[in-house]
Design a protein around this motif. Structure first.
Motif, PDB file in Angstrom:
ATOM      1  N   GLU A 175       0.839  -1.207   0.000  1.00  0.00           N
ATOM      2  CA  GLU A 175       0.000   0.000   0.000  1.00  0.00           C
ATOM      3  C   GLU A 175       0.872   1.255   0.000  1.00  0.00           C
ATOM      4  N   ALA A 176       1.961   1.238   0.758  1.00  0.00           N
ATOM      5  CA  ALA A 176       2.869   2.383   0.789  1.00  0.00           C
ATOM      6  C   ALA A 176       3.494   2.615  -0.581  1.00  0.00           C
ATOM      7  N   LEU A 177       3.808   1.544  -1.293  1.00  0.00           N
ATOM      8  CA  LEU A 177       4.353   1.679  -2.644  1.00  0.00           C
ATOM      9  C   LEU A 177       3.329   2.293  -3.598  1.00  0.00           C
ATOM     10  N   THR A 178       2.060   1.937  -3.415  1.00  0.00           N
ATOM     11  CA  THR A 178       1.025   2.526  -4.280  1.00  0.00           C
ATOM     12  C   THR A 178       0.821   3.999  -3.937  1.00  0.00           C
ATOM     13  N   ALA A 233      -3.720   0.263  -6.225  1.00  0.00           N
ATOM     14  CA  ALA A 233      -4.118   0.915  -4.974  1.00  0.00           C
ATOM     15  C   ALA A 233      -5.475   0.416  -4.502  1.00  0.00           C
ATOM     16  N   GLU A 234      -6.442   0.361  -5.385  1.00  0.00           N
ATOM     17  CA  GLU A 234      -7.780  -0.085  -5.004  1.00  0.00           C
ATOM     18  C   GLU A 234      -7.772  -1.556  -4.602  1.00  0.00           C
ATOM     19  N   THR A 235      -7.005  -2.365  -5.318  1.00  0.00           N
ATOM     20  CA  THR A 235      -6.961  -3.792  -5.009  1.00  0.00           C
ATOM     21  C   THR A 235      -6.352  -4.044  -3.634  1.00  0.00           C
ATOM     22  N   VAL A 236      -5.259  -3.378  -3.325  1.00  0.00           N
ATOM     23  CA  VAL A 236      -4.620  -3.567  -2.021  1.00  0.00           C
ATOM     24  C   VAL A 236      -5.508  -3.028  -0.910  1.00  0.00           C
ATOM     25  N   SER A 237      -6.185  -1.916  -1.170  1.00  0.00           N
ATOM     26  CA  SER A 237      -7.126  -1.384  -0.182  1.00  0.00           C
ATOM     27  C   SER A 237      -8.237  -2.398   0.090  1.00  0.00           C
ATOM     28  N   VAL A 262       4.217   1.952  -7.413  1.00  0.00           N
ATOM     29  CA  VAL A 262       3.465   0.829  -7.977  1.00  0.00           C
ATOM     30  C   VAL A 262       2.059   1.297  -8.324  1.00  0.00           C
ATOM     31  N   THR A 263       1.682   1.116  -9.574  1.00  0.00           N
ATOM     32  CA  THR A 263       0.319   1.456  -9.993  1.00  0.00           C
ATOM     33  C   THR A 263      -0.439   0.253 -10.538  1.00  0.00           C
ATOM     34  N   SER A 264       0.282  -0.817 -10.905  1.00  0.00           N
ATOM     35  CA  SER A 264      -0.367  -2.011 -11.438  1.00  0.00           C
ATOM     36  C   SER A 264       0.328  -3.256 -10.887  1.00  0.00           C
ATOM     37  N   LEU A 265      -0.356  -4.405 -11.008  1.00  0.00           N
ATOM     38  CA  LEU A 265       0.134  -5.654 -10.433  1.00  0.00           C
ATOM     39  C   LEU A 265       0.145  -6.760 -11.477  1.00  0.00           C
TER      40      LEU A 265
END
Length: 265
Positions: free
Chosen positions: A180-183, A203-207, A188-191
């Motif tokens: 989350e900190a990386l986003t 960001a939304e996925t990790v949240s 990081v914007t994609s996985l």
């Protein structure tokens, strides 16, 4: 939790300029569409990094090797996100086929190090420890694409298992917070996950993952308060919304949650 229905639109292939997925034909409730074997290379470079060659499936390994050879490139390095068989069982065989060194963490391979910047053919890969799903889990940032290869820490669909007793929920939550900190920093914007399709909104996925874990913990706490005596008792109540085929994995996660609640009442 793994166990979502396979997405027929995900069959691997190129994602951006530097990544191609060769999908292993091992679909199951625990592997979703199959294991994603990622081929990474800097545009214009002849050197390829393979992430997670997968299970010991000769046809899949041949498909990976042939894909690289047909592009006129060579496999220069193999990286493992973790040692589970669906990701790493073929590591020794893949080394025999390619001659490329294999690097992972804690499984008898040349250990990657926290914060290490791995450079192959101009491609930069940053190693980020993300234990929790397993004790040896690492993720890898592609800084040029603001992309993170997550192994089983974050999936392309559904959620993952904390594979207790090797997996640990406290470590897993810390790893999610690290991602989350990386986003938040825009690093990081994609996985690129180990299973399921690529994720465009990291960001939304990790949240979602963090919210989901918090909700599950409350559900487990409530089930225990209402008299659940065993991890399986908890699964029957809390994980009634997932297919029974993944209940054994859910039981592992529940054991990890119960362990966490004993130290975080």
């Amino acid at each position: 939790m793994k166990g979502a229905v396979a997405d027929p639109s995900w069959a691997g292939g190129p994602v951006g300029e530097r990544a191609v997925c060769v999908l292993c034909p091992n679909p199951s409730p625990m592997t979703l569409d199959g294991t994603n074997t990622w081929l990474l290379a800097e545009p214009g470079s002849d050197d390829v990094v393979v992430v997670d060659p997968g299970p010991l499936d000769e046809s899949h390994l041949s498909a990976v090797v042939n894909h690289v050879r047909e592009s006129g490139r060579r496999i220069a390095l193999t990286l493992l996100t973790h040692g589970h068989l669906d990701h790493a069982e073929s590591a020794d065989r893949f080394h025999e086929l390619t001659g490329a060194p294999v690097r992972g963490f804690g499984r008898g391979h040349d250990d990657v190090r926290e914060g290490e910047l791995i450079t192959v053919g101009g491609l930069e890969i940053l190693a980020v420890p993300t234990p929790g799903h397993s004790s040896d889990s690492f993720s890898f940032v592609l800084p040029a694409d603001n992309t993170l290869l997550t192994g089983d820490t974050v999936l392309g669909r559904g959620t993952t298992v904390v594979a207790w007793p090797d997996g640990n929920l406290e470590a897993y939550l810390e790893s999610l917070s690290r991602i989350e900190a990386l986003t938040r920093a825009g690093t990081v914007t994609s996985l690129l996950p180990g299973h399921g399709p690529a994720v465009s909104d990291a960001a939304e996925t990790v949240s979602f993952y963090l919210r989901h874990r918090a909700e599950r913990l409350e559900q487990v706490r409530d089930a225990v308060a209402r008299g659940a005596q065993t991890a399986y008792d908890v699964v029957e109540t809390v994980y009634a919304d997932v297919p029974r085929s993944v209940w054994p994995a859910a039981e592992l996660s529940v054991n990890a949650q119960l362990e966490y609640l004993r130290t975080h009442p």
